[in-house]
Design a protein around this motif. Structure first.
Motif, PDB file in Angstrom:
ATOM      1  N   TRP A   1      12.102  -2.774  -0.489  1.00 28.14           N
ATOM      2  CA  TRP A   1      12.434  -3.766   0.521  1.00 28.14           C
ATOM      3  C   TRP A   1      13.759  -4.446   0.203  1.00 28.14           C
ATOM      4  CZ3 TRP A   1       9.565  -3.149   4.569  1.00 28.14           C
ATOM      5  CH2 TRP A   1       8.216  -2.814   4.462  1.00 28.14           C
TER       6      TRP A   1
ATOM      7  N   THR B   1       7.904  -4.123  -4.342  1.00 30.66           N
ATOM      8  CA  THR B   1       6.495  -4.216  -3.994  1.00 30.66           C
ATOM      9  C   THR B   1       6.154  -3.280  -2.838  1.00 30.66           C
ATOM     10  OG1 THR B   1       4.744  -5.792  -3.460  1.00 30.66           O
ATOM     11  CG2 THR B   1       6.858  -6.100  -2.349  1.00 30.66           C
ATOM     12  N   GLN B   2       4.895  -2.855  -2.779  1.00 30.82           N
ATOM     13  CA  GLN B   2       4.469  -1.976  -1.696  1.00 30.82           C
ATOM     14  C   GLN B   2       4.392  -2.735  -0.367  1.00 30.82           C
ATOM     15  OE1 GLN B   2       3.653   1.582  -1.740  1.00 30.82           O
ATOM     16  NE2 GLN B   2       5.012   1.188  -3.471  1.00 30.82           N
ATOM     17  N   ASP B   3       3.741  -3.883  -0.382  1.00 34.48           N
ATOM     18  CA  ASP B   3       3.573  -4.692   0.826  1.00 34.48           C
ATOM     19  C   ASP B   3       4.171  -6.072   0.600  1.00 34.48           C
ATOM     20  OD1 ASP B   3       1.889  -2.808   2.420  1.00 34.48           O
ATOM     21  OD2 ASP B   3       0.524  -3.097   0.728  1.00 34.48           O
TER      22      ASP B   3
ATOM     23  N   ARG C   1      11.554   0.070   3.228  1.00 30.42           N
ATOM     24  CA  ARG C   1      10.202   0.584   3.404  1.00 30.42           C
ATOM     25  C   ARG C   1       9.364   0.164   2.200  1.00 30.42           C
ATOM     26  NH1 ARG C   1      13.734   4.609   2.141  1.00 30.42           N
ATOM     27  NH2 ARG C   1      13.355   5.768   0.214  1.00 30.42           N
ATOM     28  N   ARG C   2       8.077   0.546   2.224  1.00 26.84           N
ATOM     29  CA  ARG C   2       7.182   0.156   1.141  1.00 26.84           C
ATOM     30  C   ARG C   2       7.731   0.625  -0.198  1.00 26.84           C
ATOM     31  NH1 ARG C   2       1.045   1.550   2.393  1.00 26.84           N
ATOM     32  NH2 ARG C   2       0.791   0.008   0.715  1.00 26.84           N
TER      33      ARG C   2
END
Length: 449
Positions: free
Chosen positions: A417, A436-438, A413-414
């Motif tokens: 990963w 990383t978030q995205d 998940r955000r």
């Protein structure tokens, strides 16, 4: 910073939302009236689309160099903390940018250059940039002022890029656009534009209202065009093919966007097709109809309406018609809530073969058309083939094909990963962990290319 070098990964596209088209006859359907540099010109008709629009706001700063033959090593481009990184076989990841806010990336077909989109989070604006895979030549291609000058904004805030692709020879870019508003009501412009990477000139290929979502044929010579009430095809330069488009009623989405049916090409580029849902996907008699178009002559195959299935929300934007054009996939409700059967059938709905049962999600056909992927809620991803048992591919939320049998799984998940690689029926190995978030990814070369 990324860890654990990897050698084989594949595309994880960042997709923009579908949008509601403007009504026929509205002023927005008229000619492209604004030259990108601010000089007003009428857009050419489909018969006269060879004249470029001069672009002085963001010209190419240097000519695009002639590139050497593509490297043998597999390459992965990915984002970490908003910047672009590149990973080649047997090497450590290398950072390509330090500007942040990168939301998508894709390789050219020769693997030598990259397109990436950068978003301004404060103003919901995008810019399109180019960089060579060796990290040189980073430059701006399309900026906010150019995009917003393409069409009159009226009540819209901005014009944004929608689909973006390199041309097969990597010398230019094809893209279409959409409008964004203060509130709900995104609008696709149903256009198709070409940006020359050397001159910076933008040339309309299909004017506003004549294009739509585009899907390139495997041989690169044609584009299938999908619109809310029509599918058709053009040559890659926008010239029409000599057959009548397939028309159908618009599909209700119960939301602020229109439904553009996913289109799939056969591997030999001789046909393309789509499963078109019925008007109301939640009606008791909901169903769909398969259309297959032979090109360039225009032979049309139409299969009887397949009733009793809710095709629109099942696809998730992926084709339910196989690339081989000989099967469709759909979910059939059972007596138990949220439990469905995955059914594989002929294009006319005959010979339905239940394959799996559960809380299932469709992940698409294998690029060859021989096999398909699906997942269970909270469970693993499976690869299936008719008359064969399903193969557990491992835990993940995305499956990305790297070859005939090789694949990549994205899990987590955000902020947490995990990327893993595997081979059908073989071991699954963790390759990369990112905080990383995205994340946006692209592989060169891609499966089926």
């Amino acid at each position: 910073m990324p860890r654990n070098p990897l050698w084989a990964l594949v595309l994880f596209p960042v997709m923009l939302a579908a949008c509601t088209p403007e009504p026929p006859g509205s002023p927005a359907e008229h000619a492209l009236e604004t030259a990108v540099a601010g000089t007003l010109e009428a857009i050419p008709t489909p018969e006269s689309t060879d004249e470029p629009i001069a672009t002085t706001a963001a010209p190419a700063q240097t000519p695009v160099p002639k590139l050497p033959p593509h490297p043998a090593a597999r390459q992965l481009a990915f984002t970490d903390q908003g910047d672009l990184w590149l990973l080649k076989d047997g090497q450590e990841p290398r950072r390509l940018t330090q500007i942040g806010h990168i939301v998508s990336v894709q390789f050219s077909l020769d693997g030598q250059s990259l397109l990436y989109e950068r978003q301004d989070n404060q103003r919901d604006l995008y810019e399109l940039r180019y960089i060579q895979a060796d990290g040189n030549g980073d430059r701006l291609l399309l900026q906010h002022a150019i995009l917003d000058s393409l069409y009159p904004l009226d009540d819209a805030l901005h014009v944004l890029p929608d689909q973006i692709e390199f041309t097969p020879d990597s010398s230019g870019i094809l893209f279409n656009t959409r409008l964004v508003f203060e509130g709900p009501g995104l609008v696709k412009n149903d256009d198709l534009l070409h940006l020359d990477l050397t001159s910076g000139a933008i040339t309309p290929i299909l004017p506003r209202g004549a294009g739509g979502d585009f899907t390139r044929s495997p041989d690169g010579s044609m584009l299938a065009i999908s619109r809310p009430t029509e599918i058709h095809a053009v040559w890659a330069n926008g010239r029409p093919l000599a057959f009548t488009p397939v028309s159908f009623p618009a599909v209700m989405t119960y939301s602020e966007y229109a439904y553009y049916p996913p289109v799939v090409w056969s591997p030999d580029s001789s046909r393309f097709g789509s499963l078109i849902p019925s008007v109301d996907p939640f009606a008791p008699d909901a169903g769909g109809q398969v259309w297959i178009l032979g090109v360039p002559e225009g032979e049309i195959e139409s299969y009887e309406f397949v009733e009793g299935q809710v095709f629109f929300p099942q696809s998730g934007g992926r084709s339910l018609l196989s690339p081989s054009m000989d099967h469709i996939a759909y979910f059939r409700e059972t007596d138990e809530a949220n439990i469905v059967d995955l059914v594989i059938a002929a294009p006319d709905g005959s010979d339905p073969q239940p394959y799996a049962t559960g809380q299932l999600r469709w992940l698409g056909w294998h690029p060859s058309g021989d096999g398909f992927a699906y997942s269970e809620t909270g469970g693993p991803i499976y690869f299936g083939q008719l008359q064969q048992d399903a193969v557990n591919l491992g835990e993940g939320i995305r499956l990305l094909w790297a070859g005939e049998r090789d694949y990549l799984l994205l899990a987590g998940r955000r902020g947490e990963w995990r990327l893993a690689e595997g081979e059908i029926g073989g071991e699954v190995r963790t390759l990369l962990n990112l905080s990383t978030q995205d994340i946006a990814l692209d592989l060169w070369p891609k499966a089926g290319k």
